[in-house]
Design a protein around this motif. Sequence first.
Motif, PDB file in Angstrom:
ATOM      1  N   PHE A  15       0.834  -1.204   0.000  1.00 41.33           N
ATOM      2  CA  PHE A  15       0.000   0.000   0.000  1.00 41.33           C
ATOM      3  C   PHE A  15       0.866   1.250   0.000  1.00 41.33           C
ATOM      4  CE2 PHE A  15      -2.447  -3.012   2.796  1.00 41.33           C
ATOM      5  CZ  PHE A  15      -3.386  -3.364   1.851  1.00 41.33           C
ATOM      6  N   GLN A  16       0.316   2.329  -0.517  1.00 38.37           N
ATOM      7  CA  GLN A  16       0.905   3.639  -0.378  1.00 38.37           C
ATOM      8  C   GLN A  16      -0.208   4.638  -0.099  1.00 38.37           C
ATOM      9  OE1 GLN A  16       2.110   3.404  -4.738  1.00 38.37           O
ATOM     10  NE2 GLN A  16       2.033   5.613  -4.470  1.00 38.37           N
ATOM     11  N   MET A  17       0.184   5.870   0.213  1.00 45.30           N
ATOM     12  CA  MET A  17      -0.778   6.888   0.617  1.00 45.30           C
ATOM     13  C   MET A  17      -0.491   8.184  -0.125  1.00 45.30           C
ATOM     14  SD  MET A  17      -1.227   8.509   4.461  1.00 45.30           S
ATOM     15  CE  MET A  17      -1.848   6.990   5.164  1.00 45.30           C
ATOM     16  N   ALA A  18      -1.535   8.877  -0.539  1.00 45.75           N
ATOM     17  CA  ALA A  18      -1.398  10.209  -1.132  1.00 45.75           C
ATOM     18  C   ALA A  18      -2.323  11.160  -0.386  1.00 45.75           C
ATOM     19  CB  ALA A  18      -1.758  10.185  -2.612  1.00 45.75           C
ATOM     20  N   VAL A  19      -1.773  12.299   0.043  1.00 48.27           N
ATOM     21  CA  VAL A  19      -2.544  13.302   0.780  1.00 48.27           C
ATOM     22  C   VAL A  19      -2.677  14.539  -0.096  1.00 48.27           C
ATOM     23  CG1 VAL A  19      -2.747  14.621   2.908  1.00 48.27           C
ATOM     24  CG2 VAL A  19      -1.528  12.434   2.923  1.00 48.27           C
ATOM     25  N   LEU A  20      -3.896  14.982  -0.330  1.00 49.92           N
ATOM     26  CA  LEU A  20      -4.126  16.169  -1.150  1.00 49.92           C
ATOM     27  C   LEU A  20      -3.835  17.417  -0.322  1.00 49.92           C
ATOM     28  CD1 LEU A  20      -5.059  17.275  -3.869  1.00 49.92           C
ATOM     29  CD2 LEU A  20      -7.410  17.263  -2.977  1.00 49.92           C
ATOM     30  N   LEU A  21      -2.869  18.217  -0.770  1.00 49.67           N
ATOM     31  CA  LEU A  21      -2.462  19.418  -0.048  1.00 49.67           C
ATOM     32  C   LEU A  21      -3.199  20.664  -0.506  1.00 49.67           C
ATOM     33  CD1 LEU A  21       1.414  18.842  -0.007  1.00 49.67           C
ATOM     34  CD2 LEU A  21      -0.273  18.157   1.723  1.00 49.67           C
ATOM     35  N   SER A  22      -3.762  20.639  -1.691  1.00 48.08           N
ATOM     36  CA  SER A  22      -4.472  21.791  -2.259  1.00 48.08           C
ATOM     37  C   SER A  22      -5.972  21.637  -2.052  1.00 48.08           C
ATOM     38  CB  SER A  22      -4.150  21.931  -3.744  1.00 48.08           C
ATOM     39  OG  SER A  22      -2.761  22.082  -3.948  1.00 48.08           O
ATOM     40  N   ASP A  23      -6.683  22.741  -2.182  1.00 47.57           N
ATOM     41  CA  ASP A  23      -8.134  22.757  -1.958  1.00 47.57           C
ATOM     42  C   ASP A  23      -8.853  22.696  -3.305  1.00 47.57           C
ATOM     43  OD1 ASP A  23     -10.670  23.054  -0.976  1.00 47.57           O
ATOM     44  OD2 ASP A  23     -10.425  25.136  -0.320  1.00 47.57           O
ATOM     45  N   PRO A  24      -9.480  21.562  -3.652  1.00 51.01           N
ATOM     46  CA  PRO A  24     -10.149  21.463  -4.950  1.00 51.01           C
ATOM     47  C   PRO A  24     -11.303  22.454  -5.057  1.00 51.01           C
ATOM     48  CG  PRO A  24     -10.701  19.579  -3.558  1.00 51.01           C
ATOM     49  CD  PRO A  24      -9.610  20.325  -2.856  1.00 51.01           C
ATOM     50  N   GLY A  25     -11.429  23.039  -6.225  1.00 48.77           N
ATOM     51  CA  GLY A  25     -12.468  24.043  -6.435  1.00 48.77           C
ATOM     52  C   GLY A  25     -12.029  25.440  -6.066  1.00 48.77           C
ATOM     53  N   THR A  26     -10.997  25.558  -5.240  1.00 43.05           N
ATOM     54  CA  THR A  26     -10.438  26.860  -4.865  1.00 43.05           C
ATOM     55  C   THR A  26      -9.039  27.031  -5.445  1.00 43.05           C
ATOM     56  OG1 THR A  26     -11.698  26.892  -2.793  1.00 43.05           O
ATOM     57  CG2 THR A  26      -9.799  28.356  -2.942  1.00 43.05           C
ATOM     58  N   ASP A  27      -8.166  26.051  -5.172  1.00 47.12           N
ATOM     59  CA  ASP A  27      -6.792  26.123  -5.675  1.00 47.12           C
ATOM     60  C   ASP A  27      -6.663  25.582  -7.097  1.00 47.12           C
ATOM     61  OD1 ASP A  27      -5.930  27.132  -3.229  1.00 47.12           O
ATOM     62  OD2 ASP A  27      -5.491  25.128  -2.428  1.00 47.12           O
ATOM     63  N   PHE A  28      -7.525  24.663  -7.477  1.00 48.78           N
ATOM     64  CA  PHE A  28      -7.412  24.040  -8.804  1.00 48.78           C
ATOM     65  C   PHE A  28      -8.750  23.448  -9.227  1.00 48.78           C
ATOM     66  CE2 PHE A  28      -6.855  20.498  -5.946  1.00 48.78           C
ATOM     67  CZ  PHE A  28      -7.414  19.414  -6.605  1.00 48.78           C
ATOM     68  N   GLU A  29      -8.851  23.196 -10.530  1.00 48.97           N
ATOM     69  CA  GLU A  29      -9.981  22.474 -11.117  1.00 48.97           C
ATOM     70  C   GLU A  29      -9.425  21.312 -11.926  1.00 48.97           C
ATOM     71  OE1 GLU A  29     -13.124  23.073 -10.590  1.00 48.97           O
ATOM     72  OE2 GLU A  29     -13.117  25.113  -9.748  1.00 48.97           O
ATOM     73  N   GLY A  30     -10.247  20.273 -12.097  1.00 46.99           N
ATOM     74  CA  GLY A  30      -9.778  19.068 -12.792  1.00 46.99           C
ATOM     75  C   GLY A  30      -8.864  18.291 -11.872  1.00 46.99           C
ATOM     76  N   GLY A  31      -7.885  17.593 -12.451  1.00 47.91           N
ATOM     77  CA  GLY A  31      -6.880  16.927 -11.637  1.00 47.91           C
ATOM     78  C   GLY A  31      -7.424  15.852 -10.724  1.00 47.91           C
ATOM     79  N   HIS A  87     -11.555   3.851 -11.205  1.00 45.83           N
ATOM     80  CA  HIS A  87     -12.116   4.463 -10.000  1.00 45.83           C
ATOM     81  C   HIS A  87     -11.609   5.904  -9.921  1.00 45.83           C
ATOM     82  CE1 HIS A  87     -13.134   0.380  -8.577  1.00 45.83           C
ATOM     83  NE2 HIS A  87     -11.934   0.042  -9.006  1.00 45.83           N
ATOM     84  N   VAL A  88     -12.493   6.832  -9.576  1.00 44.62           N
ATOM     85  CA  VAL A  88     -12.119   8.244  -9.454  1.00 44.62           C
ATOM     86  C   VAL A  88     -12.627   8.763  -8.110  1.00 44.62           C
ATOM     87  CG1 VAL A  88     -12.161  10.517 -10.557  1.00 44.62           C
ATOM     88  CG2 VAL A  88     -12.329   8.460 -11.964  1.00 44.62           C
ATOM     89  N   PRO A  89     -11.963   8.367  -7.009  1.00 47.42           N
ATOM     90  CA  PRO A  89     -12.380   8.858  -5.692  1.00 47.42           C
ATOM     91  C   PRO A  89     -12.055  10.340  -5.539  1.00 47.42           C
ATOM     92  CG  PRO A  89     -10.390   7.550  -5.512  1.00 47.42           C
ATOM     93  CD  PRO A  89     -10.833   7.438  -6.927  1.00 47.42           C
ATOM     94  N   ARG A  90     -12.945  11.072  -4.899  1.00 43.54           N
ATOM     95  CA  ARG A  90     -12.766  12.512  -4.717  1.00 43.54           C
ATOM     96  C   ARG A  90     -12.210  12.795  -3.323  1.00 43.54           C
ATOM     97  NH1 ARG A  90     -15.626  15.109  -8.882  1.00 43.54           N
ATOM     98  NH2 ARG A  90     -15.372  13.696 -10.666  1.00 43.54           N
ATOM     99  N   LEU A  91     -11.208  13.659  -3.269  1.00 38.85           N
ATOM    100  CA  LEU A  91     -10.570  14.026  -2.017  1.00 38.85           C
ATOM    101  C   LEU A  91     -10.784  15.500  -1.728  1.00 38.85           C
ATOM    102  CD1 LEU A  91      -7.072  12.297  -2.416  1.00 38.85           C
ATOM    103  CD2 LEU A  91      -9.080  11.389  -1.265  1.00 38.85           C
ATOM    104  N   ARG A  92     -10.817  15.815  -0.435  1.00 38.38           N
ATOM    105  CA  ARG A  92     -10.786  17.202   0.010  1.00 38.38           C
ATOM    106  C   ARG A  92      -9.388  17.504   0.541  1.00 38.38           C
ATOM    107  NH1 ARG A  92     -15.200  15.229   2.700  1.00 38.38           N
ATOM    108  NH2 ARG A  92     -14.225  15.621   4.740  1.00 38.38           N
ATOM    109  N   GLN A  93      -9.095  18.782   0.726  1.00 38.93           N
ATOM    110  CA  GLN A  93      -7.783  19.160   1.245  1.00 38.93           C
ATOM    111  C   GLN A  93      -7.519  18.473   2.582  1.00 38.93           C
ATOM    112  OE1 GLN A  93      -7.242  23.244   2.594  1.00 38.93           O
ATOM    113  NE2 GLN A  93      -5.202  23.298   1.680  1.00 38.93           N
ATOM    114  N   GLY A  94      -6.328  17.879   2.706  1.00 41.08           N
ATOM    115  CA  GLY A  94      -5.939  17.219   3.945  1.00 41.08           C
ATOM    116  C   GLY A  94      -6.355  15.777   4.042  1.00 41.08           C
ATOM    117  N   GLN A  95      -7.214  15.313   3.138  1.00 45.27           N
ATOM    118  CA  GLN A  95      -7.610  13.903   3.129  1.00 45.27           C
ATOM    119  C   GLN A  95      -6.552  13.070   2.411  1.00 45.27           C
ATOM    120  OE1 GLN A  95     -11.687  14.029   1.405  1.00 45.27           O
ATOM    121  NE2 GLN A  95     -12.243  12.819   3.203  1.00 45.27           N
TER     122      GLN A  95
END
Length: 244
Positions: A159-175, A191-199
């Motif tokens: 397993f590995q982990m990725a943490v989203l550091l940016s705020d979707p919809g505010t800092d960026f779109e798409g991605g 699969h396209v799971p959606r993350l919020r900042q810090g998740q």
Amino acid sequence: MAQVSILEKSELAARIDSLPWADIQHRLLETGYAVTGPILTPDECAALKAGFGQEGLYRSHIHMARHGFGQGEYKYFSYPLPPVVAELRQAAYPHVAKAADVWADRLGLEAGYPARLDDYLALCHADGQARPTPLILKYQAGDYNCLHQDLYGDRYFPFQMAVLLSDPGTDFEGGDFMLVENRPRMQSVGHVPRLRQGQAIIFAVNERPRKGSRGYHRVKLRHGVSEITSGERCTLGIIFHDAR
């Protein structure tokens, strides 16, 4: 990068420990990935993003287009890791190691992952894999990351982990983060799971056990990021094995 006090590091470890790990482990075993609740605060995310320009923190700087990996850039941290990165890696490892043992048994692999990250890394280093693998990735508008796997050597943690550091919809779109499951003799599943900042999303590095009519079989997974349409997207990648 702003340093984190001992108290704050303890708070981060407690935050990790308080996640619903039984549910996360079940989700990992059933689907190959799981999304956590927020584990980094906006201030912690901002400090990690601000550290991207501090070259002394990193051992390597990769421009993805030069290698055919996509477009964007990422940097591998050097040892010693920044406190937040080290604490996150140390605190999450024992929880995912429990699922890794079950995963290995289902795949017919040698189980018994050490309970402590330091003990697992000692095995990596004995195999000639001693370069740190945690990294930070930065994408601008038009950038993307091709589907890939992060193996780095013969020994790799599942397993590995990725943490989203940016705020979707505010800092960026798409991605969007993408995870593609290549099923044998069948069409692939995305699969396209959606993350919020810090998740964080925890997901398979290489393959996962999938239960069929004759027991478990191996299914390969690759991951990537779709095109960023505007703004800037930054991610912290936590890989538990070290690189050759």
